[in-house]
Design a protein around this motif. Sequence first.
Motif, PDB file in Angstrom:
ATOM      1  N   LYS A  14      24.537  13.625 -45.934  1.00 57.36           N
ATOM      2  CA  LYS A  14      25.214  12.584 -45.164  1.00 57.36           C
ATOM      3  C   LYS A  14      26.164  11.812 -46.066  1.00 57.36           C
ATOM      4  O   LYS A  14      25.855  11.558 -47.230  1.00 57.36           O
ATOM      5  N   ASN A  15      27.296  11.420 -45.489  1.00 52.84           N
ATOM      6  CA  ASN A  15      28.230  10.619 -46.266  1.00 52.84           C
ATOM      7  C   ASN A  15      27.695   9.189 -46.413  1.00 52.84           C
ATOM      8  O   ASN A  15      26.729   8.803 -45.755  1.00 52.84           O
ATOM      9  N   LEU A  16      28.325   8.428 -47.265  1.00 52.56           N
ATOM     10  CA  LEU A  16      27.853   7.084 -47.594  1.00 52.56           C
ATOM     11  C   LEU A  16      27.779   6.186 -46.361  1.00 52.56           C
ATOM     12  O   LEU A  16      26.785   5.484 -46.149  1.00 52.56           O
ATOM     13  N   ARG A  25      24.795   7.172 -44.087  1.00 52.82           N
ATOM     14  CA  ARG A  25      23.526   6.719 -44.673  1.00 52.82           C
ATOM     15  C   ARG A  25      23.371   5.210 -44.493  1.00 52.82           C
ATOM     16  O   ARG A  25      22.302   4.726 -44.131  1.00 52.82           O
ATOM     17  N   PHE A  26      24.455   4.463 -44.767  1.00 59.13           N
ATOM     18  CA  PHE A  26      24.400   3.009 -44.604  1.00 59.13           C
ATOM     19  C   PHE A  26      24.164   2.637 -43.138  1.00 59.13           C
ATOM     20  O   PHE A  26      23.351   1.765 -42.826  1.00 59.13           O
ATOM     21  N   ALA A  27      24.877   3.300 -42.233  1.00 59.36           N
ATOM     22  CA  ALA A  27      24.737   3.001 -40.803  1.00 59.36           C
ATOM     23  C   ALA A  27      23.309   3.266 -40.332  1.00 59.36           C
ATOM     24  O   ALA A  27      22.742   2.472 -39.572  1.00 59.36           O
TER      25      ALA A  27
END
Length: 171
Positions: A6-8, A11-13
Motif C-alpha cells: 500500500k502507498n503511504l 496506509r495513513f487513511a
Amino acid sequence: MTPQKKNLFERFANWATIATGSSAAFLIAISVIIIWGVTGPIFHYSDTWQLIINTGTTIVTFLMVFLIQKSQNKDSKAIHLKLNELLASHQGASNRMVDIEDITEKELDQLHKFYVQLAALAEKEDDLTCTHSIDAAEENHTSKLNLLKTKPHYTNAHKLKSRKSNGSNNH
C-alpha cells in the motif's frame, strides 16, 4: 492473490479511519471540548478563544471528509466485487446485474421499479423459497404476452406492433 504494498496515503487513511472511529478518539474529542469550555473564563470568552475551536474543528472536519470518502470508496468497491462474484457464480442469477454501478441513474431507477414489482409478485406466492430473476421474468412476460395475443380484445394493431418488435408473431 498476493496483497500489493500500500502507498503511504492508503496506509495513513486506513490507520486514521480506524483511529478516528474508536472510542478513544471520541473521548479525546469530548476532552478537547471540555478543556476549551473550561478555559473560556480564563480567556474572557474572547474572539481568539472562539476562533481556536472554530478553526480547529473546521480543519479536522475538512480533512476527515477526504479520509471518510477514501474509506467508503474502498469499502464500496470491495462490496461490489464480492456481490459480482456471487452473481457470477450463481447459475440462477442474471449476469446483467454484474457491474451495474456504472449504468445511469435512470437505468437504475428502471431496475428498481422492476424489483419492486418482483417483490410484490413474490409476496403473493405461497412458497417463500421461490426465486425470480430478470431472465425468468422476461420468459414469464413473453409467455403471458403470447397468451394475451390469443384473447379477442387484443387488437390487430397490437399484433402488428408485436410482429415488428419480435420479428414474427409466433413466439
